[in-house]
Write a protein that holds these residues in place. Sequence first.
Motif, PDB file in Angstrom:
ATOM      1  N   VAL A  65       0.809  -1.226   0.000  1.00  0.00           N
ATOM      2  CA  VAL A  65       0.000   0.000   0.000  1.00  0.00           C
ATOM      3  C   VAL A  65       0.843   1.277   0.000  1.00  0.00           C
ATOM      4  O   VAL A  65       0.506   2.220  -0.728  1.00  0.00           O
ATOM      5  CB  VAL A  65      -1.029  -0.022   1.148  1.00  0.00           C
ATOM      6  CG1 VAL A  65      -1.679   1.340   1.339  1.00  0.00           C
ATOM      7  CG2 VAL A  65      -2.093  -1.078   0.859  1.00  0.00           C
ATOM      8  N   PRO A  66       1.943   1.378   0.758  1.00  0.00           N
ATOM      9  CA  PRO A  66       2.708   2.625   0.718  1.00  0.00           C
ATOM     10  C   PRO A  66       3.204   2.998  -0.681  1.00  0.00           C
ATOM     11  O   PRO A  66       3.341   4.171  -1.001  1.00  0.00           O
ATOM     12  CB  PRO A  66       3.888   2.366   1.665  1.00  0.00           C
ATOM     13  CG  PRO A  66       3.354   1.352   2.620  1.00  0.00           C
ATOM     14  CD  PRO A  66       2.463   0.464   1.779  1.00  0.00           C
ATOM     15  N   ASP A  67       3.432   2.004  -1.521  1.00  0.00           N
ATOM     16  CA  ASP A  67       3.862   2.284  -2.897  1.00  0.00           C
ATOM     17  C   ASP A  67       2.759   2.965  -3.701  1.00  0.00           C
ATOM     18  O   ASP A  67       3.027   3.538  -4.753  1.00  0.00           O
ATOM     19  CB  ASP A  67       4.273   0.990  -3.605  1.00  0.00           C
ATOM     20  CG  ASP A  67       5.480   0.340  -2.951  1.00  0.00           C
ATOM     21  OD1 ASP A  67       6.278   1.062  -2.313  1.00  0.00           O
ATOM     22  OD2 ASP A  67       5.627  -0.891  -3.070  1.00  0.00           O
ATOM     23  N   GLU A  79       5.402   4.109   7.442  1.00  0.00           N
ATOM     24  CA  GLU A  79       5.649   4.153   8.891  1.00  0.00           C
ATOM     25  C   GLU A  79       4.400   3.738   9.674  1.00  0.00           C
ATOM     26  O   GLU A  79       4.486   2.952  10.621  1.00  0.00           O
ATOM     27  CB  GLU A  79       6.069   5.569   9.280  1.00  0.00           C
ATOM     28  CG  GLU A  79       6.436   5.736  10.729  1.00  0.00           C
ATOM     29  CD  GLU A  79       6.828   7.172  11.047  1.00  0.00           C
ATOM     30  OE1 GLU A  79       6.315   7.704  12.047  1.00  0.00           O
ATOM     31  OE2 GLU A  79       7.633   7.744  10.290  1.00  0.00           O
ATOM     32  N   MET A  80       3.243   4.252   9.267  1.00  0.00           N
ATOM     33  CA  MET A  80       1.994   3.927   9.972  1.00  0.00           C
ATOM     34  C   MET A  80       1.661   2.445   9.829  1.00  0.00           C
ATOM     35  O   MET A  80       1.291   1.785  10.798  1.00  0.00           O
ATOM     36  CB  MET A  80       0.852   4.782   9.425  1.00  0.00           C
ATOM     37  CG  MET A  80       0.976   6.244   9.789  1.00  0.00           C
ATOM     38  SD  MET A  80      -0.295   7.247   9.019  1.00  0.00           S
ATOM     39  CE  MET A  80      -1.557   7.102  10.282  1.00  0.00           C
ATOM     40  N   PRO A  90      -2.808  -5.859  11.927  1.00  0.00           N
ATOM     41  CA  PRO A  90      -2.960  -5.368  10.557  1.00  0.00           C
ATOM     42  C   PRO A  90      -4.322  -4.734  10.306  1.00  0.00           C
ATOM     43  O   PRO A  90      -4.453  -3.842   9.479  1.00  0.00           O
ATOM     44  CB  PRO A  90      -2.770  -6.628   9.707  1.00  0.00           C
ATOM     45  CG  PRO A  90      -3.144  -7.753  10.605  1.00  0.00           C
ATOM     46  CD  PRO A  90      -2.706  -7.316  11.972  1.00  0.00           C
ATOM     47  N   ASP A  91      -5.327  -5.163  11.049  1.00  0.00           N
ATOM     48  CA  ASP A  91      -6.678  -4.642  10.862  1.00  0.00           C
ATOM     49  C   ASP A  91      -6.813  -3.187  11.296  1.00  0.00           C
ATOM     50  O   ASP A  91      -7.747  -2.494  10.902  1.00  0.00           O
ATOM     51  CB  ASP A  91      -7.689  -5.508  11.603  1.00  0.00           C
ATOM     52  CG  ASP A  91      -7.349  -5.695  13.071  1.00  0.00           C
ATOM     53  OD1 ASP A  91      -6.155  -5.769  13.412  1.00  0.00           O
ATOM     54  OD2 ASP A  91      -8.289  -5.776  13.878  1.00  0.00           O
ATOM     55  N   GLU A  92      -5.881  -2.695  12.085  1.00  0.00           N
ATOM     56  CA  GLU A  92      -5.941  -1.311  12.559  1.00  0.00           C
ATOM     57  C   GLU A  92      -5.252  -0.323  11.622  1.00  0.00           C
ATOM     58  O   GLU A  92      -5.342   0.882  11.812  1.00  0.00           O
ATOM     59  CB  GLU A  92      -5.335  -1.202  13.951  1.00  0.00           C
ATOM     60  CG  GLU A  92      -6.161  -1.894  15.015  1.00  0.00           C
ATOM     61  CD  GLU A  92      -5.580  -1.727  16.405  1.00  0.00           C
ATOM     62  OE1 GLU A  92      -4.645  -0.914  16.586  1.00  0.00           O
ATOM     63  OE2 GLU A  92      -6.070  -2.414  17.309  1.00  0.00           O
ATOM     64  N   THR A  93      -4.558  -0.828  10.607  1.00  0.00           N
ATOM     65  CA  THR A  93      -3.839   0.068   9.704  1.00  0.00           C
ATOM     66  C   THR A  93      -4.789   0.952   8.903  1.00  0.00           C
ATOM     67  O   THR A  93      -4.507   2.120   8.684  1.00  0.00           O
ATOM     68  CB  THR A  93      -2.946  -0.700   8.723  1.00  0.00           C
ATOM     69  OG1 THR A  93      -3.760  -1.583   7.963  1.00  0.00           O
ATOM     70  CG2 THR A  93      -1.879  -1.483   9.443  1.00  0.00           C
ATOM     71  N   PHE A 101      -5.282  10.634   6.263  1.00  0.00           N
ATOM     72  CA  PHE A 101      -5.112  10.962   4.850  1.00  0.00           C
ATOM     73  C   PHE A 101      -6.371  10.969   3.988  1.00  0.00           C
ATOM     74  O   PHE A 101      -6.344  11.494   2.883  1.00  0.00           O
ATOM     75  CB  PHE A 101      -4.122   9.973   4.211  1.00  0.00           C
ATOM     76  CG  PHE A 101      -2.758  10.022   4.795  1.00  0.00           C
ATOM     77  CD1 PHE A 101      -1.939  11.119   4.597  1.00  0.00           C
ATOM     78  CD2 PHE A 101      -2.284   8.970   5.550  1.00  0.00           C
ATOM     79  CE1 PHE A 101      -0.670  11.166   5.133  1.00  0.00           C
ATOM     80  CE2 PHE A 101      -1.003   9.007   6.093  1.00  0.00           C
ATOM     81  CZ  PHE A 101      -0.193  10.108   5.890  1.00  0.00           C
ATOM     82  N   LYS A 102      -7.458  10.383   4.429  1.00  0.00           N
ATOM     83  CA  LYS A 102      -8.602  10.158   3.545  1.00  0.00           C
ATOM     84  C   LYS A 102      -9.138  11.438   2.905  1.00  0.00           C
ATOM     85  O   LYS A 102      -9.339  11.479   1.687  1.00  0.00           O
ATOM     86  CB  LYS A 102      -9.723   9.444   4.297  1.00  0.00           C
ATOM     87  CG  LYS A 102     -10.893   9.097   3.396  1.00  0.00           C
ATOM     88  CD  LYS A 102     -11.953   8.323   4.149  1.00  0.00           C
ATOM     89  CE  LYS A 102     -13.104   7.980   3.219  1.00  0.00           C
ATOM     90  NZ  LYS A 102     -14.113   7.208   3.895  1.00  0.00           N
ATOM     91  N   LYS A 103      -9.350  12.457   3.692  1.00  0.00           N
ATOM     92  CA  LYS A 103      -9.954  13.688   3.177  1.00  0.00           C
ATOM     93  C   LYS A 103      -9.083  14.309   2.074  1.00  0.00           C
ATOM     94  O   LYS A 103      -9.563  14.644   0.996  1.00  0.00           O
ATOM     95  CB  LYS A 103     -10.168  14.679   4.316  1.00  0.00           C
ATOM     96  CG  LYS A 103     -11.102  15.799   4.007  1.00  0.00           C
ATOM     97  CD  LYS A 103     -11.301  16.668   5.234  1.00  0.00           C
ATOM     98  CE  LYS A 103     -12.771  16.836   5.501  1.00  0.00           C
ATOM     99  NZ  LYS A 103     -13.028  17.668   6.676  1.00  0.00           N
TER     100      LYS A 103
END
Length: 133
Positions: A65-67, A79-80, A90-93, A101-103
């Motif tokens: 996902v970071p890519d 990092e997050m 992993p479910d909390e990521t 970041f969503k907005k």
Amino acid sequence: MKLNIMLSVLLFLSALGIVLNAEKNAQSTTEMNLHDFMEDFTKPASKLYDKKENADYLNKILEKVPDMAPEDQKAEWKEMIDAKLALGKPDETCKSCHTKFKKEYKAKYRKKLIPIPEELLGFPKEIKELLKK
């Protein structure tokens, strides 16, 4: 407790839509927007983790996902995600990244197509099969 129930219901409803749509999209698409990627890949993997305690697919997806982040946010996304994976959560990521970041992502990059790593393309179908067992 209520949050867990709400998240479970949301995951279930999302997964239902994904199951109906995953085969059509995932096998033939190597680019999609991040929202569709999350719907088609991450949500079913989260469901598999919740139902069968199988984190393999979710972990492999989250590592990529970071890519998919905007260039100036890649390090922070990594990092997050790495912090939650190190804790075995992993479910909390998803919640961590969504909160931060969503907005901004929706406003700037909503329709931006991102390449989907080839090694992930078969995951929706594989996850669907594992959930049937």
